[in-house]
Design a protein around this motif. Structure first.
Motif, PDB file in Angstrom:
ATOM      1  N   VAL A 104     -55.180 -49.226   4.145  1.00  0.00           N
ATOM      2  CA  VAL A 104     -54.483 -50.626   4.289  1.00  0.00           C
ATOM      3  C   VAL A 104     -55.619 -51.686   4.722  1.00  0.00           C
ATOM      4  N   HIS A 105     -55.305 -53.007   4.000  1.00  0.00           N
ATOM      5  CA  HIS A 105     -55.833 -54.013   4.522  1.00  0.00           C
ATOM      6  C   HIS A 105     -54.859 -54.859   5.237  1.00  0.00           C
ATOM      7  N   VAL A 106     -55.261 -55.430   6.421  1.00  0.00           N
ATOM      8  CA  VAL A 106     -54.540 -56.362   7.311  1.00  0.00           C
ATOM      9  C   VAL A 106     -54.974 -57.542   7.402  1.00  0.00           C
ATOM     10  N   ALA A 107     -54.175 -58.801   7.308  1.00  0.00           N
ATOM     11  CA  ALA A 107     -54.776 -60.076   7.731  1.00  0.00           C
ATOM     12  C   ALA A 107     -53.735 -60.614   8.635  1.00  0.00           C
ATOM     13  N   SER A 108     -53.995 -61.071   9.823  1.00  0.00           N
ATOM     14  CA  SER A 108     -53.003 -61.528  10.783  1.00  0.00           C
ATOM     15  C   SER A 108     -53.521 -62.857  11.195  1.00  0.00           C
ATOM     16  N   TYR A 109     -52.694 -63.766  11.390  1.00  0.00           N
ATOM     17  CA  TYR A 109     -52.813 -65.051  11.932  1.00  0.00           C
ATOM     18  C   TYR A 109     -51.925 -65.653  12.861  1.00  0.00           C
ATOM     19  N   ASN A 110     -52.542 -66.052  14.132  1.00  0.00           N
ATOM     20  CA  ASN A 110     -51.664 -66.903  15.208  1.00  0.00           C
ATOM     21  C   ASN A 110     -51.685 -68.117  15.049  1.00  0.00           C
ATOM     22  N   ASN A 111     -50.407 -68.789  15.074  1.00  0.00           N
ATOM     23  CA  ASN A 111     -50.224 -70.183  14.926  1.00  0.00           C
ATOM     24  C   ASN A 111     -50.662 -70.850  16.263  1.00  0.00           C
ATOM     25  N   PHE A 112     -51.146 -70.382  17.346  1.00  0.00           N
ATOM     26  CA  PHE A 112     -51.375 -70.900  18.586  1.00  0.00           C
ATOM     27  C   PHE A 112     -52.895 -70.213  18.930  1.00  0.00           C
ATOM     28  N   PRO A 113     -53.514 -71.093  19.793  1.00  0.00           N
ATOM     29  CA  PRO A 113     -54.875 -70.755  20.089  1.00  0.00           C
ATOM     30  C   PRO A 113     -55.056 -69.401  21.005  1.00  0.00           C
ATOM     31  N   THR A 114     -55.851 -68.410  20.569  1.00  0.00           N
ATOM     32  CA  THR A 114     -55.901 -67.207  21.284  1.00  0.00           C
ATOM     33  C   THR A 114     -56.475 -67.331  22.789  1.00  0.00           C
ATOM     34  N   ALA A 115     -57.366 -68.429  22.906  1.00  0.00           N
ATOM     35  CA  ALA A 115     -57.779 -68.747  24.207  1.00  0.00           C
ATOM     36  C   ALA A 115     -56.938 -69.379  25.145  1.00  0.00           C
ATOM     37  N   ALA A 116     -55.514 -69.821  24.680  1.00  0.00           N
ATOM     38  CA  ALA A 116     -54.696 -70.196  25.523  1.00  0.00           C
ATOM     39  C   ALA A 116     -54.058 -69.436  26.459  1.00  0.00           C
ATOM     40  N   GLY A 117     -54.346 -67.950  26.194  1.00  0.00           N
ATOM     41  CA  GLY A 117     -53.743 -66.931  27.045  1.00  0.00           C
ATOM     42  C   GLY A 117     -52.224 -67.005  26.791  1.00  0.00           C
ATOM     43  N   LEU A 118     -51.640 -67.043  25.543  1.00  0.00           N
ATOM     44  CA  LEU A 118     -50.361 -66.979  25.343  1.00  0.00           C
ATOM     45  C   LEU A 118     -49.906 -65.578  24.511  1.00  0.00           C
ATOM     46  N   ALA A 119     -50.502 -64.478  25.236  1.00  0.00           N
ATOM     47  CA  ALA A 119     -49.913 -63.152  24.927  1.00  0.00           C
ATOM     48  C   ALA A 119     -49.878 -62.926  23.646  1.00  0.00           C
ATOM     49  N   SER A 120     -51.165 -63.204  22.664  1.00  0.00           N
ATOM     50  CA  SER A 120     -51.127 -62.958  21.423  1.00  0.00           C
ATOM     51  C   SER A 120     -51.257 -61.546  20.909  1.00  0.00           C
ATOM     52  N   SER A 121     -51.603 -60.716  21.878  1.00  0.00           N
ATOM     53  CA  SER A 121     -51.708 -59.340  21.396  1.00  0.00           C
ATOM     54  C   SER A 121     -50.442 -58.563  21.574  1.00  0.00           C
ATOM     55  N   ALA A 122     -49.410 -59.220  22.170  1.00  0.00           N
ATOM     56  CA  ALA A 122     -48.078 -58.796  22.040  1.00  0.00           C
ATOM     57  C   ALA A 122     -47.234 -59.036  20.758  1.00  0.00           C
ATOM     58  N   ALA A 123     -47.435 -60.281  20.398  1.00  0.00           N
ATOM     59  CA  ALA A 123     -47.111 -60.635  19.178  1.00  0.00           C
ATOM     60  C   ALA A 123     -47.794 -59.966  17.820  1.00  0.00           C
ATOM     61  N   GLY A 124     -49.055 -59.741  18.150  1.00  0.00           N
ATOM     62  CA  GLY A 124     -49.973 -59.194  16.968  1.00  0.00           C
ATOM     63  C   GLY A 124     -49.695 -57.710  16.702  1.00  0.00           C
ATOM     64  N   PHE A 125     -49.594 -57.214  17.970  1.00  0.00           N
ATOM     65  CA  PHE A 125     -49.413 -55.742  17.674  1.00  0.00           C
ATOM     66  C   PHE A 125     -47.810 -55.415  17.068  1.00  0.00           C
ATOM     67  N   ALA A 126     -46.925 -56.330  17.667  1.00  0.00           N
ATOM     68  CA  ALA A 126     -45.596 -56.019  16.984  1.00  0.00           C
ATOM     69  C   ALA A 126     -45.629 -56.196  15.631  1.00  0.00           C
ATOM     70  N   CYS A 127     -46.287 -57.418  15.197  1.00  0.00           N
ATOM     71  CA  CYS A 127     -46.255 -57.808  13.971  1.00  0.00           C
ATOM     72  C   CYS A 127     -47.018 -56.531  13.093  1.00  0.00           C
ATOM     73  N   LEU A 128     -48.212 -56.192  13.456  1.00  0.00           N
ATOM     74  CA  LEU A 128     -48.874 -55.020  12.431  1.00  0.00           C
ATOM     75  C   LEU A 128     -47.913 -53.761  12.333  1.00  0.00           C
ATOM     76  N   VAL A 129     -46.992 -53.620  13.601  1.00  0.00           N
ATOM     77  CA  VAL A 129     -46.527 -52.241  13.506  1.00  0.00           C
ATOM     78  C   VAL A 129     -45.110 -52.302  12.658  1.00  0.00           C
ATOM     79  N   PHE A 130     -44.513 -53.612  12.630  1.00  0.00           N
ATOM     80  CA  PHE A 130     -43.153 -54.115  11.826  1.00  0.00           C
ATOM     81  C   PHE A 130     -43.848 -53.920  10.440  1.00  0.00           C
ATOM     82  N   ALA A 131     -44.654 -55.006  10.175  1.00  0.00           N
ATOM     83  CA  ALA A 131     -45.171 -55.179   8.863  1.00  0.00           C
ATOM     84  C   ALA A 131     -45.560 -53.579   8.306  1.00  0.00           C
ATOM     85  N   LEU A 132     -46.562 -52.757   8.853  1.00  0.00           N
ATOM     86  CA  LEU A 132     -46.785 -51.469   8.271  1.00  0.00           C
ATOM     87  C   LEU A 132     -45.306 -50.590   8.113  1.00  0.00           C
ATOM     88  N   ALA A 133     -44.603 -50.811   8.994  1.00  0.00           N
ATOM     89  CA  ALA A 133     -43.207 -49.807   9.024  1.00  0.00           C
ATOM     90  C   ALA A 133     -42.577 -50.314   7.566  1.00  0.00           C
TER      91      ALA A 133
END
Lengths: 286, 408
Positions: A104-133
């Motif tokens: 698979v190829h995966v492209a992911s994009y956060n609409n908020f800065p990763t450096a802001a410490g706003l839990a991007s990995s939570a949204a990221g992994f949830a999205c990856l799993v949901f999309a792959l499912a």
């Protein structure tokens, strides 16, 4: 090809400490509020093709490695649940047994800065799993998917639902019952408004993974929190949310945030996530 | 007339929380190190005269009220233990029963700024009680006197001894067994060097009395700390002090300081005594300790942002000072002579004679991208463990005029 969008979430009863590092099983329950993806979200596109010779992922435009344990866990767990996919319009036919050989190829994009410490990995992994499912036509519901997202990043499991979400710590050794459930949806208490103050910080922060491991190993207060305090608080918080009891909600949320940071301070070496500005805001509100 | 001098002390196993507000009985034991009174102390002169028509007290030159419960408790308890006093030379003869009708004048002076948050009330009440006990010829030993000083200010009881001191929490309802004992004297571990960083703070801090009451009432972690953690830690700390085991001492002191502040954070409303500068100091020390085979410095913070840093020995203290001066240099217009006070000879050991030497300091190798945060520390005090209360026999050091009984 499938494109999904998931929200991020903020815990109001905190997850801090694992009883199992590999499966990412927590020492206590946690409860979160999901934030409106219109303002903060992760968008992920996943595609499969026989011409792809390896799994690849791009995060905010940069290619990243998928070799780490967490990504591997998610990919493996979803692949194990893949089913037949048939799209007559596009002439696509993938049998269940084909998935394990496809990349698979995966492209992911956060609409908020990763450096802001706003839990991007939570949204990221949830999205990856949901999309792959969705791509692999897995039949699991969002709670079962949350148990997979959990293996990417603990708090990711709570991003599989909107509104208020609870991550049940579970008892099973294999973590099959450590998953998220929705307490109430986002309409239940829709008069709430959330303001996030992104505070300037010069410090490089301790990663959550390292930090909570140090806390489990060295804080003499953490066990008491996990065994005695959080179970009661979780019940009270569920009641407050159900009854839209803002007074109780506020008292519990503030107390739990402060206790989480107290446990960080009780860690060796001590972890200071809040700074003087964080403290001043607290004083302002009081 | 009697003049006494008492030291202040810093807890290394913290007192935070009372089980009895009136008698000032704590929820757990505490252990402290007494600081050298040459650098930080309270001097108190007490005088009695039939011509005094009320009890009066002056603190650092200003008259203060003695009507508060804590002062009243101390005065009452000492008066109850007064005995006959006879000074044939001066023609003074006071019978035991006379004391309750006589009034006293008290003048007290701290040789360190009260605003610096350096536990002046501990030294102050200890000195008041000690001086009055000598004046009134009370027979109680320092442990028994500590039970009285305790009723003025909890931590004051630990200033009745030098070296390392333990305040036994006690079990009795009347607090008669809640008192201080000396663990070891100041010579036992005299290679320790103590550097205090007085941190600039804009905040008015929550008073300890209010803070610990809020903690007892609202922190769900405090009871666990008091019942489970502190008893074990106290035993381990006593062992470490007895055996001069600096590694264990440092680990326990730092952990207990952090846990005390953790309980403050777990309070409703949360209390933040440490600020970003405090955190940076901790970070410096933690990084250095981890880069060495065994910890070189212990840190501990009381109810304020000031750091009390206890170095293993003179060499460690010298290196520590160099690292601190690199990370926290004075403002450009500052005078080095007032930036490091107390035992200033440590500057010489560190090879620092003037501001140019401070500017030329190398960054600590264990800190990546070390920053220099000017003006965050107001000044440093270099001291060491010290002795307990003493009487000053030199009349010129008395703070009251022998003729008038008023402050000089």
């Amino acid at each position: 090809m499938v494109t999904a969008q998931t929200p991020t979430n903020i815990a109001v009863i905190k997850y801090w400490g694992k009883r199992d590092e590999t499966l990412i099983l927590p020492v206590n329950d946690s409860i979160s509020v999901t934030l409106d993806p219109a303002h903060l979200c992760t968008t992920t596109t996943v595609a499969v093709s026989p011409s792809f010779d390896q799994d690849r992922m791009w995060l905010n435009g940069k290619e990243i490695s998928l070799s780490g344990g967490r990504y591997q866990n998610c990919l493996r767990e979803i692949r194990a649940r893949a089913c037949d996919v048939q799209d007559e319009e596009k002439g696509i036919k993938i049998a269940k047994k084909d998935w394990e050989k496809l990349h698979v190829h995966v492209a992911s994009y956060n609409n908020f800065p990763t450096a802001a410490g706003l839990a991007s990995s939570a949204a990221g992994f949830a999205c990856l799993v949901f999309a792959l499912a969705k791509l692999m036509n897995a039949k699991e519901d969002n709670s079962e998917l949350s148990a997979i997202a959990r293996q990417g990043s603990g708090s990711a499991c709570r991003s599989l639902f909107g509104g208020f979400v609870k991550w049940n710590m579970g008892k099973a050794e294999d973590g099959s019952d450590s998953l998220a459930v929705q307490l109430v949806d986002e309409k239940h208490w829709d008069e709430l408004v959330i303001i996030i103050a992104v505070v300037s910080s010069r410090q490089k922060e301790t990663s959550s993974t390292t930090g909570m491991r140090d806390s489990v190993e060295t804080s003499l207060l953490l066990e008491h929190r996990a065994k005695e305090v959080v179970p009661k608080r979780t019940k009270q918080m569920e009641e407050a949310i159900k009854n839209r009891d803002f007074g109780s909600f506020a008292q519990l949320a503030c107390a739990d945030s402060n206790q989480f940071h107290a446990v960080c301070l009780d860690t060796c070496p001590p972890i200071f996530y809040m700074n003087d500005t964080s403290h001043r805001q607290d004083n302002q509100l009081c | 007339m009697v003049t006494a001098q008492t030291p202040t002390n810093i807890a290394v196993i913290k007192y935070w929380g009372k089980r009895d507000e009136t008698l000032i009985l704590p929820v757990n034991d505490s252990i402290s190190v007494t600081l050298d009174p040459a650098h930080l102390c309270t001097t108190t002169t007490v005088a009695v005269s039939p011509s005094f028509d009320q009890d009066r007290m002056w603190l650092n030159g200003k008259e203060i009220s003695l009507s508060g419960g804590r002062y009243q408790n101390c005065l009452r308890e000492i008066r109850a233990r007064a005995c006959d006093v006879q000074d044939e030379e001066k023609g003074i003869k006071i019978a035991k029963k006379d004391w309750e009708k006589l009034h006293v004048h008290v003048a007290s002076y701290n040789n360190f700024p009260t605003a610096a948050g350096l536990a002046s009330s501990a030294a102050g009440f200890a000195c008041l009680v000690f001086a009055l006990a000598k004046l009134m010829n009370a027979k109680e030993d320092n442990s028994e006197l500590s039970a009285i000083a305790r009723q003025g200010s909890g931590s004051a009881c630990r200033s009745l001894f030098g070296g390392f001191v333990k305040w036994n929490m006690g079990k009795a309802e009347d607090g008669s067994d809640s008192l201080a004992v000396q663990l070891v004297d100041e010579k036992h571990w005299d290679e320790l060097v103590i550097i205090i960083a007085v941190v600039s703070s804009r905040q008015k801090e929550t008073s300890s009395t209010t803070g610990m009451r809020d903690s007892v009432e609202t922190s769900l972690l405090l009871e666990h700390r008091a019942k489970e953690v502190v008893p074990k830690r106290t035993k381990q700390m006593e062992e470490a002090i007895k055996n001069r085991d600096f590694g264990s001492f440092a680990q326990l002191a730092c952990a207990d300081s952090n846990q005390f502040h953790a309980v403050c954070l777990d309070t409703c409303p949360p209390i933040f005594y440490m600020n970003d500068t405090s955190h940076r100091i901790i970070s410096c020390v933690e990084k250095w300790n981890r880069s060495e085979e065994t910890p070189q410095v212990a840190y501990t913070f009381d109810a304020g942002p000031n750091a009390v840093l206890i170095a293993h020995n003179r060499k460690a203290a010298t290196q520590l000072l160099q690292k601190l001066l690199f990370c926290f240099p004075p403002n450009s217009d500052a005078d080095l002579d007032s930036y490091v006070i107390g035992d200033k000879s440590i500057l010489k050991d560190a090879g620092i004679e003037d501001m140019k030497d401070v500017e030329a300091l190398s960054p600590p190798p264990e800190i990546k991208n070390a920053e220099r945060s000017k003006g965050e520390v107001s000044y440093f005090i270099c001291t060491k463990p010290g002795r307990g209360p003493v009487l000053l026999s030199d009349e010129s050091q008395a703070l009251l005029h022998p003729e008038t009984g008023l402050p000089k």
